[in-house]
Write a protein that holds these residues in place. Structure first.
Motif, short mmCIF file in Angstrom:
data_model
loop_
_atom_site.label_atom_id
_atom_site.label_comp_id
_atom_site.label_asym_id
_atom_site.label_seq_id
_atom_site.Cartn_x
_atom_site.Cartn_y
_atom_site.Cartn_z
N TYR A 43 0.97 -1.11 0.15
CA TYR A 43 -0.01 0.07 -0.24
C TYR A 43 0.78 1.16 -0.15
CZ TYR A 43 -4.06 3.01 1.48
OH TYR A 43 -5.30 3.82 1.39
N TYR A 44 0.91 2.00 -1.13
CA TYR A 44 1.96 3.10 -1.24
C TYR A 44 3.35 2.91 -0.77
CZ TYR A 44 -2.47 5.72 -2.47
OH TYR A 44 -3.50 5.97 -3.04
N GLY A 45 3.80 1.49 -0.96
CA GLY A 45 5.11 1.09 -0.67
C GLY A 45 5.47 0.48 0.58
N ALA A 46 4.50 0.60 1.46
CA ALA A 46 4.34 0.05 2.77
C ALA A 46 3.68 -1.40 2.78
CB ALA A 46 4.01 1.04 3.76
N PRO A 47 4.13 -2.42 3.20
CA PRO A 47 3.29 -3.69 3.34
C PRO A 47 2.40 -3.43 4.31
CG PRO A 47 5.64 -3.97 4.19
CD PRO A 47 5.76 -2.71 3.67
N THR A 48 1.13 -3.63 4.24
CA THR A 48 -0.02 -3.32 5.10
C THR A 48 -1.02 -4.40 5.14
OG1 THR A 48 0.06 -0.90 4.18
CG2 THR A 48 -1.83 -1.40 5.44
N PRO A 49 -1.65 -4.99 6.30
CA PRO A 49 -2.44 -5.81 6.23
C PRO A 49 -3.80 -5.58 5.46
CG PRO A 49 -1.99 -5.27 8.61
CD PRO A 49 -1.04 -4.32 7.61
N LEU A 50 -4.15 -6.65 5.00
CA LEU A 50 -5.40 -6.60 3.63
C LEU A 50 -6.50 -5.74 4.59
CD1 LEU A 50 -6.58 -6.83 1.18
CD2 LEU A 50 -7.39 -9.34 1.83
N LYS A 51 -6.87 -6.25 5.83
CA LYS A 51 -7.84 -5.82 6.50
C LYS A 51 -8.05 -4.19 6.76
CE LYS A 51 -6.61 -7.79 10.94
NZ LYS A 51 -7.21 -8.86 11.85
N ALA A 52 -6.82 -3.75 6.60
CA ALA A 52 -6.45 -2.27 6.81
C ALA A 52 -6.83 -1.39 5.75
CB ALA A 52 -5.11 -1.97 7.44
N VAL A 53 -6.91 -2.05 4.67
CA VAL A 53 -7.17 -1.22 3.06
C VAL A 53 -8.33 -1.73 2.62
CG1 VAL A 53 -4.51 -1.01 2.88
CG2 VAL A 53 -5.57 -3.06 2.01
N ALA A 54 -9.06 -2.71 2.97
CA ALA A 54 -10.31 -3.15 2.33
C ALA A 54 -11.38 -3.86 3.34
CB ALA A 54 -9.89 -4.10 1.36
N THR A 55 -12.65 -4.07 2.94
CA THR A 55 -13.48 -4.48 3.63
C THR A 55 -13.68 -5.97 3.10
OG1 THR A 55 -15.59 -3.83 2.18
CG2 THR A 55 -14.98 -2.64 4.28
N ILE A 56 -13.78 -7.05 3.98
CA ILE A 56 -13.92 -8.31 3.40
C ILE A 56 -15.23 -8.90 3.89
CG2 ILE A 56 -12.97 -10.47 3.75
CD1 ILE A 56 -10.42 -9.16 4.57
N GLY A 57 -16.04 -9.33 2.87
CA GLY A 57 -17.46 -9.69 3.03
C GLY A 57 -17.57 -11.01 2.70
N VAL A 58 -18.57 -11.72 2.91
CA VAL A 58 -18.90 -13.36 2.26
C VAL A 58 -20.28 -12.99 1.59
CG1 VAL A 58 -18.84 -15.70 2.82
CG2 VAL A 58 -17.75 -14.22 4.39
N PRO A 59 -20.36 -12.93 0.47
CA PRO A 59 -21.76 -12.86 -0.31
C PRO A 59 -22.34 -14.34 -0.37
CG PRO A 59 -20.09 -12.25 -1.61
CD PRO A 59 -19.40 -12.37 -0.34
N GLU A 60 -21.42 -15.23 -0.58
CA GLU A 60 -22.02 -16.43 -0.82
C GLU A 60 -21.12 -17.37 0.09
OE1 GLU A 60 -21.70 -17.11 -5.14
OE2 GLU A 60 -22.54 -15.15 -5.32
N PRO A 61 -21.77 -18.54 0.45
CA PRO A 61 -20.89 -19.53 1.23
C PRO A 61 -19.36 -19.96 0.66
CG PRO A 61 -22.97 -20.27 0.67
CD PRO A 61 -22.94 -19.13 -0.04
N ARG A 62 -19.21 -19.70 -0.66
CA ARG A 62 -17.82 -20.16 -1.17
C ARG A 62 -17.18 -19.07 -1.54
NH1 ARG A 62 -18.38 -24.43 -4.89
NH2 ARG A 62 -16.38 -23.98 -5.37
N THR A 63 -17.71 -17.66 -1.52
CA THR A 63 -17.14 -16.55 -2.00
C THR A 63 -16.58 -15.52 -1.10
OG1 THR A 63 -18.47 -16.99 -4.04
CG2 THR A 63 -17.30 -14.75 -3.77
N LEU A 64 -15.61 -14.59 -1.14
CA LEU A 64 -15.22 -13.69 -0.54
C LEU A 64 -15.22 -12.54 -1.28
CD1 LEU A 64 -12.35 -15.25 1.59
CD2 LEU A 64 -14.42 -14.65 2.44
N ALA A 65 -15.79 -11.32 -0.94
CA ALA A 65 -15.75 -10.35 -1.70
C ALA A 65 -14.77 -9.17 -0.90
CB ALA A 65 -17.09 -9.68 -1.72
N VAL A 66 -13.88 -8.60 -1.46
CA VAL A 66 -12.99 -7.72 -1.03
C VAL A 66 -12.94 -6.40 -1.90
CG1 VAL A 66 -10.25 -7.21 -0.55
CG2 VAL A 66 -11.37 -9.58 -0.53
N THR A 67 -13.57 -5.31 -0.95
CA THR A 67 -13.59 -4.19 -1.54
C THR A 67 -12.75 -3.09 -0.94
OG1 THR A 67 -15.99 -4.62 -1.72
CG2 THR A 67 -15.42 -2.37 -2.18
N PRO A 68 -11.50 -2.72 -1.55
CA PRO A 68 -10.65 -1.62 -1.06
C PRO A 68 -11.32 -0.30 -0.73
CG PRO A 68 -10.08 -2.79 -3.36
CD PRO A 68 -11.27 -3.14 -3.07
#
Length: 184
Positions: A43-68
């Motif tokens: 993230y702009y040159g710095a390693p950042t945890p995914l959950k700090a830069v995006a929301t993570i949802g579960v729209p379906e049982p086998r699908t993850l939706a990641v929205t930055p």
């Protein structure tokens, strides 16, 4: 001196929580946001945890939706997901990146069970180390005359009881996780 046992009990509880956290990162048949906990994004040159830069949802049982949060970083998030060892390839849908988890093969499920057993064993080792340190403290207190032998024996029995309860709890967690993994 009961504080020695209380401290050990608190440390053992932390060990159980740590094991639960470790289990959450093991893939099962269902999509789980915890699977993405270890992923970092450039993230702009710095390693950042995914959950700090995006929301993570579960729209379906086998699908993850990641929205930055920042749409301009969608490519970086997608690259981080692609480079991860999840075994799922990300699909871009506008700003949303979808990860469809493939069905686990029987062989892969067994591998995950082995991983879970290893993590449970790590938890048990930590519990045994906590018990050993607490026992050493009790033995030292008896030797130094801070407590009588009867009191020391009573506390040691209590410590053993707490240790057994904790290892049983870890076994139950492992059994639950195994069922979760092997469930088709």
């Amino acid at each position: 001196m009961a504080t020695i046992v209380d401290q050990a009990k608190a440390q053992m509880a932390k060990s159980v929580e740590s094991t639960k956290e470790n289990f959450s990162g093991i893939r099962t048949g269902r999509a789980n946001p915890a699977l993405l906990n270890g992923i970092t994004v450039d993230y702009y040159g710095a390693p950042t945890p995914l959950k700090a830069v995006a929301t993570i949802g579960v729209p379906e049982p086998r699908t993850l939706a990641v929205t930055p949060f920042d749409a301009s970083q969608a490519n970086a998030v997608e690259k981080a997901l692609r480079d991860s060892d999840l075994g799922a390839s990300p699909r871009r849908d506008g700003n949303v990146i979808r990860l469809t988890m493939p069905e686990l093969t029987e062989e892969r499920r067994k591998e995950y069970v082995k991983i879970a057993k290893g993590k449970a064993e790590d938890g048990k080792v930590a519990v045994r180390n906590i018990r050993r340190k607490a026992k050493e403290s009790l033995d030292k207190a008896i030797k130094d005359g801070d407590m009588g032998e009867d009191e020391g024996d009573r506390l040691l029995k209590e410590l053993d009881k707490v240790t057994k309860q904790t290892t049983d709890e870890l076994d139950a967690l492992l059994e639950t996780k195994q069922k979760e993994i092997m469930e088709v």
